[in-house]
Design an enzyme around this catalytic site. Sequence first.
Site, mmCIF file in Angstrom:
data_model
loop_
_atom_site.group_PDB
_atom_site.id
_atom_site.type_symbol
_atom_site.label_atom_id
_atom_site.label_comp_id
_atom_site.label_asym_id
_atom_site.label_seq_id
_atom_site.Cartn_x
_atom_site.Cartn_y
_atom_site.Cartn_z
ATOM 1 N N ARG A 59 -4.133 -13.913 1.890
ATOM 2 C CA ARG A 59 -4.492 -12.529 2.247
ATOM 3 C C ARG A 59 -6.018 -12.355 2.273
ATOM 4 N NH1 ARG A 59 0.331 -12.668 2.123
ATOM 5 N NH2 ARG A 59 -0.061 -12.684 4.326
ATOM 6 N N GLN A 91 -4.252 3.022 -0.106
ATOM 7 C CA GLN A 91 -3.318 2.056 -0.689
ATOM 8 C C GLN A 91 -3.654 0.649 -0.212
ATOM 9 O OE1 GLN A 91 -0.129 4.731 1.080
ATOM 10 N NE2 GLN A 91 0.963 3.913 -0.666
ATOM 11 N N ASN A 92 -4.578 0.573 0.733
ATOM 12 C CA ASN A 92 -4.918 -0.735 1.318
ATOM 13 C C ASN A 92 -5.876 -1.492 0.409
ATOM 14 O OD1 ASN A 92 -3.391 0.082 3.477
ATOM 15 N ND2 ASN A 92 -5.148 0.726 4.712
ATOM 16 N N HIS A 109 -4.779 0.746 -5.153
ATOM 17 C CA HIS A 109 -4.046 -0.505 -5.376
ATOM 18 C C HIS A 109 -4.977 -1.708 -5.503
ATOM 19 C CE1 HIS A 109 -0.134 1.344 -3.531
ATOM 20 N NE2 HIS A 109 -0.342 1.727 -4.774
ATOM 21 N N CYS A 136 -13.590 -17.691 -16.219
ATOM 22 C CA CYS A 136 -14.169 -16.350 -16.133
ATOM 23 C C CYS A 136 -15.619 -16.401 -16.606
ATOM 24 C CB CYS A 136 -13.366 -15.383 -17.007
ATOM 25 S SG CYS A 136 -14.160 -13.770 -17.190
ATOM 26 N N GLU A 204 5.147 6.570 13.515
ATOM 27 C CA GLU A 204 6.448 7.216 13.695
ATOM 28 C C GLU A 204 6.693 8.128 12.501
ATOM 29 O OE1 GLU A 204 8.693 3.240 11.952
ATOM 30 O OE2 GLU A 204 8.574 3.611 14.117
HETATM 31 ZN ZN LIG Z 1 -12.681 -12.898 -18.756
#
Ligand SMILES: [Zn+2]
Length: 234
Positions: A59, A91-92, A109, A136, A204
């Site tokens: 994505r 919402q995208n 989202h 991280c 629609e």
């Molecule tokens: Zn972290």
Amino acid sequence: MATYKRIVILTGAGLSAESGLSTFRDKGGIWAKHRIEDVATPAAFARDPESVLEFYNTRRKGARGVKPNAAHEALARLEADFPGDLTTVTQNIDPLHEKAGTKNLIHMHGEILKALCAHCGAKKPWEEDITIDQVCGACNKDGGMRPDVVWFGEMPYRMEEIYAALGRCDLFISIGTSGNVYPAAGFVAEARAAHAHTVELNLEPSEGISMFAEAIHGKATQVVPAYVDRLLNS
Ligand SMILES: [Zn+2]
């Protein structure tokens, strides 16, 4: 235009479809090819993080090169030219509203071009693939980096701000959303309770069509610019 002071716009996948991004719930959409419970839940990430990351890496690749279409651009123009308050709630997870120039934007989202650390909650812009051994930068732990998108079973972002905006808006415009995913599907009822005018712009009639005072159906790149022109010239 003089009649409205506070606008809330809700957008969904139908807005970005003409930019070449797949919708989720239509026939042939993403959820016709992948099971939600395999790729878009916290349990799926716990069970099979590689498959979940791969789904979102695909994505993310798709979202990197896309360009906003005439509908995103019209909404940015409305925000720039409207003298009152305007909040865009999307919402995208794609970056097309901000690429078009929209400023007061809530990604309820999340955003595909951000990573989130499941260990410490740190977020950062992320354009490349996320891998399972990614460390991280904030907490130095691995295995927790995930897309900053809200999965099924998780709470959408900034809901208090969204309900506050809905509670004081006098115009609510819902664009390109199927009207069957809560909590967003319930926003029209909140706007009605605040006595706002409610408008649906969609390819629609949506599942929530009966809740709207006004509806215009057609391609987003046609109906949205036309509606924005009407609003700014009224
Ligand atoms: Zn972290």
